[in-house]
Design an enzyme around this catalytic site. Sequence first.
Site, short mmCIF file in Angstrom:
data_model
loop_
_atom_site.label_atom_id
_atom_site.label_comp_id
_atom_site.label_asym_id
_atom_site.label_seq_id
_atom_site.Cartn_x
_atom_site.Cartn_y
_atom_site.Cartn_z
CE1 TYR A 123 -3.96 2.12 0.28
CE2 TYR A 123 -2.52 3.45 1.66
CZ TYR A 123 -3.67 3.32 0.92
OH TYR A 123 -4.54 4.37 0.81
CD GLN A 185 -11.58 2.67 -0.57
OE1 GLN A 185 -11.74 2.73 0.65
NE2 GLN A 185 -11.43 3.75 -1.33
CB SER A 232 6.08 10.87 10.94
OG SER A 232 5.65 10.27 9.74
CD GLN A 254 10.07 12.26 10.21
OE1 GLN A 254 9.13 11.48 10.25
NE2 GLN A 254 10.84 12.37 9.13
CG HIS A 257 5.99 12.98 7.31
ND1 HIS A 257 5.63 12.44 6.11
CD2 HIS A 257 7.28 12.61 7.51
CE1 HIS A 257 6.64 11.78 5.59
NE2 HIS A 257 7.65 11.86 6.41
CD GLU A 322 8.44 6.73 12.08
OE1 GLU A 322 8.16 6.25 10.96
OE2 GLU A 322 7.94 7.80 12.50
CG HIS A 323 12.55 8.60 11.92
ND1 HIS A 323 11.20 8.89 11.84
CD2 HIS A 323 12.88 7.97 10.77
CE1 HIS A 323 10.74 8.46 10.68
NE2 HIS A 323 11.73 7.88 10.02
CG ASP A 356 12.48 9.44 5.32
OD1 ASP A 356 12.26 8.44 6.02
OD2 ASP A 356 11.89 10.52 5.48
CD GLU A 410 -0.01 -31.31 27.36
OE1 GLU A 410 -0.53 -31.57 26.26
OE2 GLU A 410 0.85 -30.43 27.52
CG HIS A 415 -2.03 -35.79 21.60
ND1 HIS A 415 -3.35 -35.46 21.46
CD2 HIS A 415 -1.32 -34.74 21.09
CE1 HIS A 415 -3.46 -34.27 20.90
NE2 HIS A 415 -2.23 -33.81 20.65
#
Length: 425
Positions: A123, A185, A232, A254, A257, A322-323, A356, A410, A415
């Site tokens: 995506y 979607q 971000s 950042q 963003h 994150e960074h 990046d 068990e 088994h």
Amino acid sequence: MIKTIKYVGQSADELFGSRDEITANVEDAVKKIIAEVRENGDAAIKKYSATFDGFEADRFEVTENEFEEAFDKLSEDFIETLKKSIENIRLFHEKQLKSGFELDLGDRIIGQKITPVEKAGIYVPGGTAAYPSTVLMNAVPAKIAGVGCIVMATPVKANGKVNPEVLVAAKLCGVDRVFKMGGAQAIAALAYGTETVPKVDVITGPGRDYVATAKKLVYGVACGIDMIAGPSEILVLADGSAKAEYVAADMLSQAEHDKIASAILITDSANLAEQVKCELYKQVEKLDRREVAISSLEKRCRIILTDNLEDAIEVCNEYAPEHLELAVEEPFVLLQKVKNAGSVFLGHNTPEAVGDYYAGTNHTLPTSGTARFSSPLSVDDFMKSTQYVYYSDEALKRAANDIITFAESEGLGAHAQCVVVRLKK
């Protein structure tokens, strides 16, 4: 107003505020979209594309002519830049490839084989900017893993066109099919398949509210995912050797963003803290995405002043950014103390933008503190392992009593019986 806070042992939540549920709850709406895509397939994709993107078309798969048009629109210089970046990403991610193993123990064998998924969905967001870099960061590891078919989804504008940089990046990386669809979607179509869109085994790539929620809902039910990404984040850990102009520029990289992106400075230098604050106000006025960046600075920016770097790294590890930029005199020394971060940028000449676009490390990173337990996107996200076992007659006889004892403890008699029947022969 940018907040400057003196650190006196506060928790990360006290310093930065909660990073949970900072967007509206859209789960009910996403569930409805997913259900409709499962029931109506392509018709639902077309309906939601018209509703959300203003795009109406009978065909929503990108054609070869559209790829050719995209190449014609781009300069040779930019295409060469893409190729260089692809090569850097390839060099880094090839080192992540794993091989299986086998232990031959005489009359018994145990092992593990590594296999790529057959189909991967990528995506690539549209929104207010174009992200060819996202194509590279997702498609190159998938190719290295050996994925048989890479399917990309990306939203379009009302004119029905995909950003040419995105299309060229997809072609250069070997993406097999590209579909003009976005939002929940698109995730539903990739997860469950439609008359046109193939069902994939794993979906990777970032997205906001609807996309992240859709990935969460299809995960473990219809397919795998890489992660659920939030807004971000950048945390710059700096000492007195850092340049305020550099630090502010990196924080804004950042902040531009998203209006709820986080830009944070932690430093043991009061002088640097004040200089960076002034630089932020000065530099933000020159940005094309000024309104977005200002909103981010007002809502999510923090400057934390600590007594020393030991306290600074403690706060950093709790926040798990994150960074993370280590804008300090001896960054490799401090790197050894970093426990929780998505990607680390060392020294005064390694801004986050290097990672990046170009260095080769992946820019799809854990956000919202999830670096405490998760990792950047890698070749591993497109591969799976399968175990295998072989026991000879003698090997099973030696292990039989232990296996039967375990099964009976068990309360699972069948088994135990599946071993017992083999002893009778």
